[in-house]
Design an enzyme around this catalytic site. Sequence first.
Site, PDB file in Angstrom:
ATOM      1  N   SER A 123       0.826  -1.204   0.000  1.00  0.00           N
ATOM      2  CA  SER A 123       0.000   0.000   0.000  1.00  0.00           C
ATOM      3  C   SER A 123       0.864   1.260   0.000  1.00  0.00           C
ATOM      4  O   SER A 123       0.411   2.312  -0.441  1.00  0.00           O
ATOM      5  CB  SER A 123      -0.882   0.032   1.243  1.00  0.00           C
ATOM      6  OG  SER A 123      -1.688  -1.098   1.293  1.00  0.00           O
ATOM      7  N   HIS A 144      -1.358  -2.349  -6.932  1.00  0.00           N
ATOM      8  CA  HIS A 144      -2.014  -2.201  -5.631  1.00  0.00           C
ATOM      9  C   HIS A 144      -3.506  -2.504  -5.713  1.00  0.00           C
ATOM     10  O   HIS A 144      -4.272  -1.720  -6.262  1.00  0.00           O
ATOM     11  CB  HIS A 144      -1.771  -0.768  -5.120  1.00  0.00           C
ATOM     12  CG  HIS A 144      -2.340  -0.505  -3.771  1.00  0.00           C
ATOM     13  ND1 HIS A 144      -2.959   0.667  -3.452  1.00  0.00           N
ATOM     14  CD2 HIS A 144      -2.394  -1.280  -2.662  1.00  0.00           C
ATOM     15  CE1 HIS A 144      -3.367   0.608  -2.193  1.00  0.00           C
ATOM     16  NE2 HIS A 144      -3.029  -0.555  -1.692  1.00  0.00           N
ATOM     17  N   GLU A 156      -4.248   0.074  -8.547  1.00  0.00           N
ATOM     18  CA  GLU A 156      -3.332   1.162  -8.901  1.00  0.00           C
ATOM     19  C   GLU A 156      -2.033   0.541  -9.424  1.00  0.00           C
ATOM     20  O   GLU A 156      -1.361  -0.181  -8.687  1.00  0.00           O
ATOM     21  CB  GLU A 156      -3.045   2.040  -7.685  1.00  0.00           C
ATOM     22  CG  GLU A 156      -4.244   2.841  -7.219  1.00  0.00           C
ATOM     23  CD  GLU A 156      -3.978   3.592  -5.926  1.00  0.00           C
ATOM     24  OE1 GLU A 156      -4.331   4.780  -5.853  1.00  0.00           O
ATOM     25  OE2 GLU A 156      -3.416   3.007  -4.985  1.00  0.00           O
TER      26      GLU A 156
HETATM   27  P1  NAD Z   1      -1.544  -9.806   6.354  1.00  0.00           P
HETATM   28  O1  NAD Z   1      -0.792  -9.567   7.623  1.00  0.00           O
HETATM   29  O2  NAD Z   1      -2.984 -10.184   6.432  1.00  0.00           O
HETATM   30  O3  NAD Z   1      -0.800 -10.941   5.490  1.00  0.00           O
HETATM   31  C1  NAD Z   1       0.567 -10.922   5.254  1.00  0.00           C
HETATM   32  C2  NAD Z   1       1.020 -12.353   5.081  1.00  0.00           C
HETATM   33  O4  NAD Z   1       2.389 -12.346   4.688  1.00  0.00           O
HETATM   34  C3  NAD Z   1       0.915 -13.184   6.361  1.00  0.00           C
HETATM   35  O5  NAD Z   1       0.093 -14.305   6.111  1.00  0.00           O
HETATM   36  C4  NAD Z   1       2.359 -13.572   6.632  1.00  0.00           C
HETATM   37  O6  NAD Z   1       2.499 -14.870   7.205  1.00  0.00           O
HETATM   38  C5  NAD Z   1       2.949 -13.503   5.237  1.00  0.00           C
HETATM   39  N1  NAD Z   1       4.407 -13.439   5.188  1.00  0.00           N
HETATM   40  C6  NAD Z   1       5.258 -12.833   6.038  1.00  0.00           C
HETATM   41  N2  NAD Z   1       6.534 -13.050   5.644  1.00  0.00           N
HETATM   42  C7  NAD Z   1       6.486 -13.806   4.529  1.00  0.00           C
HETATM   43  C8  NAD Z   1       7.458 -14.357   3.658  1.00  0.00           C
HETATM   44  N3  NAD Z   1       8.768 -14.184   3.865  1.00  0.00           N
HETATM   45  N4  NAD Z   1       7.041 -15.093   2.605  1.00  0.00           N
HETATM   46  C9  NAD Z   1       5.718 -15.291   2.390  1.00  0.00           C
HETATM   47  N5  NAD Z   1       4.748 -14.783   3.180  1.00  0.00           N
HETATM   48  C10 NAD Z   1       5.126 -14.055   4.237  1.00  0.00           C
HETATM   49  O7  NAD Z   1      -1.326  -8.496   5.474  1.00  0.00           O
HETATM   50  P2  NAD Z   1      -2.255  -7.941   4.293  1.00  0.00           P
HETATM   51  O8  NAD Z   1      -3.242  -7.020   4.864  1.00  0.00           O
HETATM   52  O9  NAD Z   1      -2.685  -9.069   3.426  1.00  0.00           O
HETATM   53  O10 NAD Z   1      -1.184  -7.039   3.510  1.00  0.00           O
HETATM   54  C11 NAD Z   1      -0.250  -7.619   2.629  1.00  0.00           C
HETATM   55  C12 NAD Z   1       0.289  -6.549   1.705  1.00  0.00           C
HETATM   56  O11 NAD Z   1      -0.814  -5.990   0.975  1.00  0.00           O
HETATM   57  C13 NAD Z   1       0.958  -5.381   2.435  1.00  0.00           C
HETATM   58  O12 NAD Z   1       2.049  -4.949   1.683  1.00  0.00           O
HETATM   59  C14 NAD Z   1      -0.129  -4.323   2.476  1.00  0.00           C
HETATM   60  O13 NAD Z   1       0.407  -3.017   2.479  1.00  0.00           O
HETATM   61  C15 NAD Z   1      -0.856  -4.588   1.178  1.00  0.00           C
HETATM   62  N6  NAD Z   1      -2.258  -4.184   1.147  1.00  0.00           N
HETATM   63  C16 NAD Z   1      -3.076  -4.383   2.209  1.00  0.00           C
HETATM   64  C17 NAD Z   1      -4.416  -3.997   2.118  1.00  0.00           C
HETATM   65  C18 NAD Z   1      -5.365  -4.221   3.255  1.00  0.00           C
HETATM   66  O14 NAD Z   1      -6.459  -3.655   3.230  1.00  0.00           O
HETATM   67  N7  NAD Z   1      -5.044  -5.036   4.249  1.00  0.00           N
HETATM   68  C19 NAD Z   1      -4.902  -3.419   0.936  1.00  0.00           C
HETATM   69  C20 NAD Z   1      -4.039  -3.268  -0.163  1.00  0.00           C
HETATM   70  C21 NAD Z   1      -2.711  -3.656  -0.040  1.00  0.00           C
END
Ligand code: NAD
Length: 290
Positions: A123, A144, A156
């Site tokens: 993000s 994104h 995005e």
């Molecule tokens: P989350 O915490 O729900 O999931 C992240 C996952 O990554 C976890 O399951 C974790 O075990 C895993 N992980 C950690 N280290 C790892 C590795 N070395 N290899 C593989 N997996 C690994 O987080 P999320 O909310 O899904 O966010 C993930 C990404 O998406 C972030 O960069 C965030 O900025 C982006 N994002 C989040 C949202 C949102 O609304 N939550 C929206 C758009 C983008």
Amino acid sequence: MIIDDVKKICVVGAGNMGHQIALLAAIRGYRVGCADVSEEQLKKAEEFAAGYLPGRVAKGKLTEEQAGQARDNLYFTTDLTEAAGDADYVIEAATEKLDLKKMIFEDLDRITPAHALLATNSSFIVSSLVAGVTGRPEKICNMHFFNPALVMKCVEVVKGPHTSEETAELAMELSRRLGKEPVKLHKEIYGFLVNRILSAINNEALFLLDTGVASEKDIDSAVVNALGHPLGPFRLQDLTGIDLTYHVMMERYRETEDPADKPSPTVVEKYVKGEWGRKTGRGFYDYSEE
Ligand code: NAD
């Protein structure tokens, strides 16, 4: 590479975002390997897919055959090499930490075929911060998605100074093939388009809450009923995760050193207490009954 050459997609991370991006790609006909370091998270992702697909069939949105195909297309693994070794396209959706993402991109650069494009779903971390650890910066961009990724139409695509036009266009085309309406940013900017606009709204909502002007419920109600947003800022933060709000604000504060960018007292309190929203059962609202 052209879009028709993309057959296999690897999604790194099976959390909030990754499990839905992986499932979406599988439904859209791609072979998908979804990798996570957490067995528990992978199990949850697999269970979600197992429940979601029959639900779509029951609603008449997918045929039995399409659901079966999607199920066959998708696998979950803790082995990144297994998921990414033959991938044409990687969407990284792991935890929002720069050092972790750098490590993952270094691994991906080593593991994936030379033609593979690598996108980050981050993000706030622009792809120029990770592209440098690879030998293929021109093949790297931000892609994104929004939460929930199976539903939200916007993607995005952000072109960094290192990103080739071909890579950015392919990310746009892939987004369209995933059923999205992508928008293209011609340069990197903190928060991209949507989160910049959203941050301005959230900061004002938190200011109004912290100064005792109105309750979270009434602020949400006003934003929904007067501005026509589907969710108010507090419900939305409970969905996206207050931990994410905290990290994002801290990251911005570190960058700008402007005290106005510090997380608000309520966000800090909720972060420290582990009240991160829906995923922990409590955030601005209580979900323990759900
Ligand atoms: P989350 O915490 O729900 O999931 C992240 C996952 O990554 C976890 O399951 C974790 O075990 C895993 N992980 C950690 N280290 C790892 C590795 N070395 N290899 C593989 N997996 C690994 O987080 P999320 O909310 O899904 O966010 C993930 C990404 O998406 C972030 O960069 C965030 O900025 C982006 N994002 C989040 C949202 C949102 O609304 N939550 C929206 C758009 C983008």
